[in-house]
Scaffold this motif. Sequence first.
Motif, short mmCIF file in Angstrom:
data_model
loop_
_atom_site.label_atom_id
_atom_site.label_comp_id
_atom_site.label_asym_id
_atom_site.label_seq_id
_atom_site.Cartn_x
_atom_site.Cartn_y
_atom_site.Cartn_z
N VAL A 47 0.78 -1.27 0.00
CA VAL A 47 0.09 -0.26 -0.05
C VAL A 47 0.95 1.35 0.00
N ALA A 48 0.37 2.17 -0.97
CA ALA A 48 1.18 3.40 -0.82
C ALA A 48 1.04 4.25 0.32
N GLU A 49 1.61 3.80 1.53
CA GLU A 49 1.63 4.65 2.86
C GLU A 49 2.50 5.72 2.64
N VAL A 50 2.32 7.02 3.15
CA VAL A 50 3.02 8.06 3.38
C VAL A 50 3.35 8.25 4.75
N LYS A 51 4.50 8.35 5.40
CA LYS A 51 4.53 8.44 6.87
C LYS A 51 4.70 10.06 6.82
N LEU A 52 4.52 10.54 8.06
CA LEU A 52 4.54 12.06 8.47
C LEU A 52 6.08 12.32 8.42
N ARG A 53 6.29 13.62 7.84
CA ARG A 53 7.93 14.03 7.96
C ARG A 53 7.96 15.00 8.94
N ASP A 54 9.31 15.16 9.31
CA ASP A 54 9.82 15.92 10.51
C ASP A 54 9.06 17.01 10.70
N ASP A 55 8.62 17.86 9.33
CA ASP A 55 7.80 19.19 9.61
C ASP A 55 6.31 19.11 10.02
N GLN A 56 5.90 17.92 9.88
CA GLN A 56 4.51 17.65 9.99
C GLN A 56 4.33 16.91 11.47
N TYR A 57 4.39 17.79 12.41
CA TYR A 57 4.60 17.58 13.87
C TYR A 57 3.39 17.61 14.89
N THR A 58 2.44 18.47 14.21
CA THR A 58 1.41 18.86 15.07
C THR A 58 0.19 17.68 15.01
N SER A 62 0.21 26.72 16.98
CA SER A 62 0.90 25.52 16.44
C SER A 62 1.88 26.09 15.31
N GLY A 63 1.53 27.14 14.58
CA GLY A 63 1.97 27.77 13.50
C GLY A 63 1.54 27.10 12.17
N PHE A 64 0.30 26.38 12.49
CA PHE A 64 -0.27 26.10 11.08
C PHE A 64 -1.76 26.30 11.22
N TYR A 65 -2.45 26.49 10.03
CA TYR A 65 -3.84 26.56 9.91
C TYR A 65 -4.42 25.56 8.84
N VAL A 66 -5.65 25.28 9.09
CA VAL A 66 -6.45 24.05 8.10
C VAL A 66 -7.28 24.75 7.03
N SER A 67 -6.97 24.54 5.99
CA SER A 67 -7.70 25.23 4.85
C SER A 67 -8.68 24.22 4.19
N LEU A 68 -9.93 24.48 4.19
CA LEU A 68 -10.95 23.55 3.35
C LEU A 68 -11.28 24.40 1.98
N GLU A 69 -11.08 23.65 1.08
CA GLU A 69 -11.40 24.22 -0.33
C GLU A 69 -12.50 23.63 -0.92
N HIS A 95 -1.58 17.38 11.85
CA HIS A 95 -1.26 16.38 11.04
C HIS A 95 -1.48 15.14 11.07
N MET A 96 -1.49 14.93 12.61
CA MET A 96 -1.79 13.41 12.85
C MET A 96 -3.21 13.12 12.52
N HIS A 97 -4.06 13.79 12.82
CA HIS A 97 -5.56 13.70 12.63
C HIS A 97 -5.75 13.56 11.21
N SER A 144 -8.55 23.73 13.41
CA SER A 144 -8.60 22.33 13.83
C SER A 144 -9.08 21.74 12.54
N VAL A 145 -8.44 20.48 12.35
CA VAL A 145 -8.96 19.49 11.30
C VAL A 145 -10.36 18.89 11.44
N PRO A 146 -11.26 19.05 10.59
CA PRO A 146 -12.75 18.92 10.92
C PRO A 146 -12.94 17.38 11.20
N HIS A 147 -13.72 17.01 12.16
CA HIS A 147 -13.96 15.64 12.19
C HIS A 147 -15.07 15.09 11.08
#
Length: 583
Positions: free
Chosen positions: A41-52, A197-204, A55-57, A230-233
């Motif tokens: 499976v094409a799994e993509v693991k979180l990078r070092d800059d995706q630490y919040t 956290s230094g990040f915001y969530v964008s829904l387009e 990003h995990m959610h 926050s990432v929407p549920h």
Amino acid sequence: MEVAANCSLRVKRPLLDPRFEGYKLSLEPLLVYQLELDAAVAEVKLRDDQYTLEHMHAFGMYNYLHCDSWYQDSVYYIDTLGRIMNLTVMLDTALGKPREVFRLPTDLTACDNRLCASIHFTSSTWVTLSDGTGRLYVIGTGERGNSASEKWEIMFNEELGNPFIIIHSISLLNAEEHSIATLLLRIEKEELDMKGSGFYVSLEWVTISNKNKDNKKYEIIKHDILHGKSVPHYAAIEPDGNGLMIVSYKSFTFVQVGQDLEENMDEDMSQKIKEPLYYWQQTEDDLTVMIRLPEDSTKEDIQVQFWPDHINIVWKDHQFLEGKLYSSVDHESSTWIIKENNSLEISLIKKNEGLTWPELVVGDKQGELIRDSTQCAAIAERLMHLTSEELNPNPDKEKPPCNAQELEECDIFFEESSSLCRFDGSTLKTTHVVNLGSNQYLFSVIVDPKEMPCFCLRHDVDALLWQPHSSKQDDMWEHIATFNALGYVQASKRDKKFFACAPNYSYAALCECLRRVFIYRQPAPMSTVLYNRKEGRQVGQVAKQQVASLETNDPILGFQATNERLFVLTTRNLFLIKVNTEN
């Protein structure tokens, strides 16, 4: 200015079972089938800059297995070769290998900052696809599952900037125009955010249309953006394309496309620093509202109108405050005066004496409540029985103090409560808001692919399933099913990763990060006689719990439930668990 309607979710009491006795562990064997995959499976693991946590959610807990709700027992995944693989089950004893239905034209490994590829089944003949590099595909598939008519063909293909994932899409057919509306999620860097956290969530919200049937070319005709922290549920577009519903911890707001982020941040900061528009205080009998007026204001500049449950304050054609009061007032006895310090003071007489108002105007956040010391002392005295320096000093008295030791971990919720918001597609304003409070979000499921996805919330110990109906303005969310005590049970599973239920509500299931799958069935009649010894009565129905342990050491990457089967995807294997027979 229109204010969003504050709504509530109406529970159907007949769907609750107050005498539910819990789940009984069943040792009946579950049929488990295992298929080895040709490529991982094409799994993509979180990078070092995706630490919040966001990003995990969004990406760390991503479900790599996709269920085609338009066709029964059909699941898809994307492998490391860029192939979209499909498994459709007709007969468990005659399982074939997953088949390739489409291959991504780009090399996924060439992009360093890519996300997981995502797919959404828009309709029975359309699919939206993201390769994880920032490119959106709209694909016409024909009737999937029908070898004679199924043919995956790219109808739209465009680079849309930074990588994103697809969380929902719908197909709209109006007269001669066919449109695809899709919802994309990004997590963007916010340089000016010093405290967060230094990040915001964008829904387009992107709408792609073909206005001329003779011309097959599709193009973007609408592009709206929402920002949140926050990432929407849960986020889904209404079937008619006229609105959007979001469940999240922190609110989302629409921003103008192309609006400079720094300007947006400056506006947000200025709003935070801005003083309250008015101050207010209350006693048991009345309320006093104080508004600072511009210099040299006269009585002629001010218009104050009272109604039993409404107030309107205007200064020189500029509306200061207008809206529905929290409770009724005696409007004939209410007064206002301009004080020497150039402030407007309004006195409102409560009709319901003794009622404490949590807010002056419903939904208005521009004011600040001032409490005096006597009010604070009275509140503290009323709450005194709930606190003590000793742990449960006198448990036999009439109002025993709260004993925190009686609470279990699964009774503790996040301090911030979630909200369910409905946005209008044309005005981009919030029209309905439901404060979910402690009703913890659990999962979503598609019961009817022509309707919006359902969402499941915890209510006390139960898990209640809600079906949104955008066409019913007065009763927009319908309680359609209950999973007894499941809200309490799932909270004890610390290692749970995915949660799902059958579209016919016959069972709910959750899986851990490794191996174990838990199945919770609805109560069913017993084939043998069973008695409750404590109550001395015969038990007619029993709800069974079953546990399946998968023979693999690979982490679980995907999890989907159908009426008859559970599909579990690991790095190298696809497992099928037979849960129900056709009957």
